[in-house]
Design an enzyme around this catalytic site. Structure first.
Site, PDB file in Angstrom:
ATOM      1  N   ASP A   3     -77.659 -88.133  59.078  1.00  0.00           N
ATOM      2  CA  ASP A   3     -77.675 -86.697  58.800  1.00  0.00           C
ATOM      3  C   ASP A   3     -78.490 -86.339  57.572  1.00  0.00           C
ATOM      4  OD1 ASP A   3     -76.237 -85.292  60.697  1.00  0.00           O
ATOM      5  OD2 ASP A   3     -74.307 -85.782  59.808  1.00  0.00           O
TER       6      ASP A   3
HETATM    7  C1  GLC Z   1     -71.291 -88.951  58.737  1.00  0.00           C
HETATM    8  C2  GLC Z   1     -71.367 -88.060  59.953  1.00  0.00           C
HETATM    9  C3  GLC Z   1     -72.114 -88.747  61.079  1.00  0.00           C
HETATM   10  C4  GLC Z   1     -73.422 -89.283  60.589  1.00  0.00           C
HETATM   11  C5  GLC Z   1     -73.250 -90.181  59.380  1.00  0.00           C
HETATM   12  C6  GLC Z   1     -74.548 -90.651  58.796  1.00  0.00           C
HETATM   13  O1  GLC Z   1     -70.417 -90.006  58.991  1.00  0.00           O
HETATM   14  O2  GLC Z   1     -70.080 -87.702  60.402  1.00  0.00           O
HETATM   15  O3  GLC Z   1     -72.337 -87.848  62.139  1.00  0.00           O
HETATM   16  O4  GLC Z   1     -74.033 -89.989  61.632  1.00  0.00           O
HETATM   17  O5  GLC Z   1     -72.542 -89.477  58.386  1.00  0.00           O
HETATM   18  O6  GLC Z   1     -75.239 -89.647  58.159  1.00  0.00           O
HETATM   19  C1  GLC Z   2     -73.344 -85.067  54.260  1.00  0.00           C
HETATM   20  C2  GLC Z   2     -72.952 -86.516  54.222  1.00  0.00           C
HETATM   21  C3  GLC Z   2     -73.129 -87.182  55.545  1.00  0.00           C
HETATM   22  C4  GLC Z   2     -72.523 -86.359  56.632  1.00  0.00           C
HETATM   23  C5  GLC Z   2     -72.963 -84.907  56.558  1.00  0.00           C
HETATM   24  C6  GLC Z   2     -72.221 -84.107  57.591  1.00  0.00           C
HETATM   25  O1  GLC Z   2     -74.680 -84.928  54.516  1.00  0.00           O
HETATM   26  O2  GLC Z   2     -73.699 -87.249  53.280  1.00  0.00           O
HETATM   27  O3  GLC Z   2     -72.551 -88.464  55.514  1.00  0.00           O
HETATM   28  O4  GLC Z   2     -72.902 -86.895  57.863  1.00  0.00           O
HETATM   29  O5  GLC Z   2     -72.711 -84.376  55.289  1.00  0.00           O
HETATM   30  O6  GLC Z   2     -72.573 -82.770  57.604  1.00  0.00           O
END
Ligand code: GLC
Ligand code: GLC
Length: 807
Positions: A486
């Site tokens: 993300d």
């Molecule tokens: C968080 C989010 C997931 C994403 C991950 C890596 O765990 O819930 O959707 O893939 O972060 O950014």
């Molecule tokens: C933030 C976190 C990530 C997660 C995301 C969800 O970017 O670092 O882990 O997946 O929020 O919106």
């Protein structure tokens, strides 16, 4: 250093001190009513939605940490103490917290008074039961008083913590006998209330928090408790709470059993009131029925037994017995337990997720399903159909949806270009588990719009085509707002503090993701298989061709010489390349591309895995990226917002470690595959609980990485895709019990030290008793006869099949 120990017979983790590095929590509830409970009794409960139907108040980020929850004070004549240590904070003579499957038990004692508090939610009921047993172990008669306390949340947890000009005026309660009813907003549009009861005569009560606490006190020493007198208050506005006062005289050896019930009742509109609405007297009958049902010692015992059976059943489909007790306890108990928790909670309510934020993630929910489909296939089926219904006709999808409405969540937006492919992954996993292809014919709307229903299969086709319709200059998939990571936001360029990196106005660019390319190869093959099974042979052939082309594109444009590139940014520059100053190598494409089989024969895969080991792996796990980014880079987005070694910027982001372990099994490296598994596996690192700090019985999302000042420190325990993926890793690849469309494949990949493993696997109604034995002659023997394949032939439902696998 440890703070407790595993009791595998009881399926518990037993914590021996309240002074764990962080609150160590457990979850209560199986269906619609849930609670979070820490090892000092903290936490809260809610009905279905942690934001909109919060029963009890919990102050996140409070000082001190973790105050509030289920509060009990025992005044034994000498001290006033809590059986959960908090809130009274009086040192106990003995203390144990036993977190089990869906229940938590506190065993404590002080001044020869012994208490046992059992907290759980009956499998089929919307209430939490707290059974408190108090015994006089001294040689003299003792006068004991007990005060309970909970604080009601005014239902919507977000409003409850913000809209005080309204909130302080609306709180309402009713008290009848020993039951306290919380009915805020019931006079208007709510048709639900909460109640808090006790099964014996009280000598006092409180519902007004200010009176209960008195001036300038906190829960450590409330006035009503310290003064030995409840106020018998009726709350009007401010903060409604529930407190009972009980008094006992206990002879030596005597014990008393007290049952508290905190429940939720919902009524039809025309049955809300007991009399005219204007009288404001609520209809208490449904609540009383529940209370009567559970108010006895026998019923509590039988509900606890039912809960235990519920878990026997859930966990009974996969049981391993090896010579490694850590492996067994994770596979048989805790990993499956955590998978069930992520199924129930998604990413909503934990000690790190406030219950007010995210809905259900499209990609998160699809992946969570991989870890629970074998336990509750029926519910997995429903979940898949719910998720598919938030897809758009072009195959893209809302990134999140709200569990109560099941509608896409506009705040989180769309355009996360990995999302659609996860739908193929979870649907395939469901069919491989159950053999139920009929799910593909279920009509499912697009974007929840009536009249747009198409068979689920068409949704998978839309997913597959979405990638193909969104290719960039290197014929690699466009990344969109982000892929699985993300925080890799290649189209974002945000300069506004506080702006969301995912949903800010994105620039249109041609940034491409090698990770999605790997996913396309992996799940594209599954899609092609599903096509063939349906008799769509042309489509299967075309899909296979597209997958092959994608593999070629990865090897041509997604290869950096020693490892797979991560992406091309909006300028067409490489991300995750030796040419970069920071962020030279990322874990995700190494894991995903090799899992997909890309470059296994040509030697690329072996190199990529070696590079991941060399650059990303250290004693606490394999980091997401190295070197971590040292400065904020506009073209890369949120990943560079984190300090080096934390979260996506180079922590051990546990979710993707199992991909690398699976990739090692694909390449045939059993030793390293198991090393990757055990390096982050809670039971294997219990000894460093003081460094790790989160619960040693569940996975956390992130562990501070090799460049972090606090290496090895974990955060965000419980709600992480790590649970599902490690379960897939250990059961399907290391132990090698792998559901396929055609049946159960058995293909373990285990280090040499493993011998004499037995596994019970219930699959499509058949019980497979499988043994692995080291032997020179390799192969599978089914019911005594050697077979040529590694897939065990189907057997009639309810039959028992014996499989010997010589490895
Ligand atoms: C968080 C989010 C997931 C994403 C991950 C890596 O765990 O819930 O959707 O893939 O972060 O950014
Ligand atoms: C933030 C976190 C990530 C997660 C995301 C969800 O970017 O670092 O882990 O997946 O929020 O919106």
């Amino acid at each position: 250093m440890t703070y407790g120990f595993f009791d595998d017979t009881r399926r518990e983790y037993i914590i021996e001190t309240p002074f764990t590095p962080l609150p160590w929590i457990n979850y209560l509830g199986s269906n619609e009513f849930f609670g979070l409970i820490s090892n000092t009794g903290g936490g809260y409960c809610f009905y279905r939605d942690a934001k909109l139907r919060r029963l009890t108040r919990y102050r996140y980020n409070n000082v001190p940490r973790d105050t509030g929850g289920r509060m009990y004070y025992i005044d034994d004549g000498t001290d006033i103490w809590s059986p959960t240590y908090l809130p009274a904070k009086v040192t106990l003579d003995t203390y144990r917290c036993r977190h089990g499957l869906g229940y938590t038990i506190f065993e404590s004692s002080k001044n020869d008074i012994v208490s046992e508090l059992t907290c759980f939610v009956p499998v089929e009921e919307n209430c939490e039961i707290n059974r408190l047993v108090i015994k006089n172990n001294s040689s003299s008669e003792r006068d004991i008083s007990v005060v309970s306390a909970i604080e009601f949340c005014l239902w919507n947890a977000a409003d409850d913590g913000t809209n005080f000009q309204r909130n302080y005026n609306i709180g309402e309660v009713e008290i009848e006998d020993n039951i306290i009813f919380h009915k805020t907003e019931y006079r208007e549009r709510r048709n639900h209330y909460a109640y808090y009861s006790v099964n014996c005569q009280t000598v006092g009560f409180d519902t007004d928090l200010d009176t209960f606490l008195g001036k300038f006190n906190n829960y450590e020493s409330p006035q009503a408790v310290v003064n030995g007198k409840s106020g018998n208050t009726v709350a009007h506005g401010w903060s409604p709470m529930g407190s009972h006062r009980l008094e006992y005289s206990l002879s030596p050896g005597d014990e008393v059993e007290i049952i508290f019930i905190l429940g939720y009742t919902e009524l039809p509109k025309d049955e809300k009131w007991d009399g005219p609405a204007a009288d404001g007297v609520i209809n208490k009958n449904p609540a009383k029925e529940v209370i009567n049902r559970y108010n006895s010692s026998e019923s509590v015992k039988s509900e606890l037994a039912a809960l235990s059976e519920h878990w026997d059943k859930l966990l009974g489909n996969f049981i391993v017995k090896s010579e490694d007790e850590k492996l067994d306890r994770m596979v048989n108990i805790w990993n499956q337990y955590q998978c069930m928790t992520t199924f129930n909670m998604s990413r909503s309510a934990s000690y790190y997720e406030s219950g007010q934020g995210r809905g259900m993630g499209f990609r998160d929910s699809c992946q969570d399903l991989l870890g629970f489909v074998h336990m509750v296939p029926r519910r997995a089926r429903e979940r898949i159909l719910d998720i598919a219904a938030i897809q758009f006709e072009n195959g893209g999808a809302w990134h999140q949806y709200q569990p109560l409405t099941k509608r896409g969540n506009a705040d989180a937006g769309m355009g996360f270009n990995d999302d659609p492919l996860w739908l193929i992954a979870c649907t395939y996993a469901y069919i491989a588990e159950t053999g139920d292809h009929t799910i593909l014919d279920e009509p499912v709307p697009f974007e929840n719009k009536e009249g747009t229903e198409k068979p689920l299969f068409d949704h998978l086709r839309a997913s597959f085509n979405y990638t193909l319709n969104n290719l960039g200059p290197h014929k690699l998939p466009l990344i969109g707002r982000a892929d699985w990571n993300d925080c890799l936001n290649l189209n974002c360029f945000s300069e506004e503090p506080g702006e969301s990196f995912q949903t800010c106005a994105n620039i249109e660019s041609q940034a491409e993701s090698v990770f999605i390319a790997g996913m396309f190869v992996l799940y594209g093959k599954q899609y092609a298989e599903l096509c063939s099974k349906r008799g769509y042979h042309d489509e299967a052939a075309k899909a296979t061709e597209a997958v092959e082309k994608m593999s070629e594109a990865v090897l041509k444009h997604g290869w950096d010489g020693e490892w797979f590139l991560r992406a091309y940014d909006s300028n067409g520059d490489k991300v995750g390349s030796k040419e970069c100053r920071d962020g030279k190598i990322f874990i995700e494409p190494q894991g995903m591309c090799v899992m997909a089989g890309i470059g296994v024969e040509s030697g690329h895969a072996g190199k990529a895995l070696a590079a991941a080991k060399e650059h990303l792996t250290f004693k606490y796990g394999t980091c997401l990226v190295a070197p971590a980014y040292k400065e904020y880079l506009l073209n890369l987005g949120e990943i560079t917002s984190y300090p080096p070694g934390y979260k996506e910027n180079g922590s051990v982001f546990c979710h993707n470690n199992p991909w690398l372990s699976i990739a090692e099994t694909v390449a045939g490296n059993a030793e390293e595959a198991f090393e990757i598994y055990s390096r982050i596996c809670p039971a294997y690192i219990e000894d460093i609980s003081d460094i790790h700090r989160t619960e040693p019985y569940v996975y956390s999302q992130t562990i501070a990485g090799q460049e972090a000042p606090t290496q090895g420190e974990a955060k965000n325990s419980w709600l992480t895709g790590t649970a599902a993926w490690t379960f897939v890793n250990v059961t399907q690849y290391l132990l090698g019990i792998h559901p396929e469309l055609n049946g159960l494949q058995i293909k373990p990949c285990l280090p040499d030290r493993f011998d004499n493993i037995t596994i019970k696997r219930v699959y499509r109604g058949v019980t497979y008793n499988i043994s692995f034995i080291r032997s020179n002659e390799k192969g599978l023997w089914v019911n005594g006869s050697k077979i040529d394949s590694d897939i065990v032939p189907a057997a009639p439902e309810d039959s028992v099949v014996t499989v010997i696998c010589r490895i």
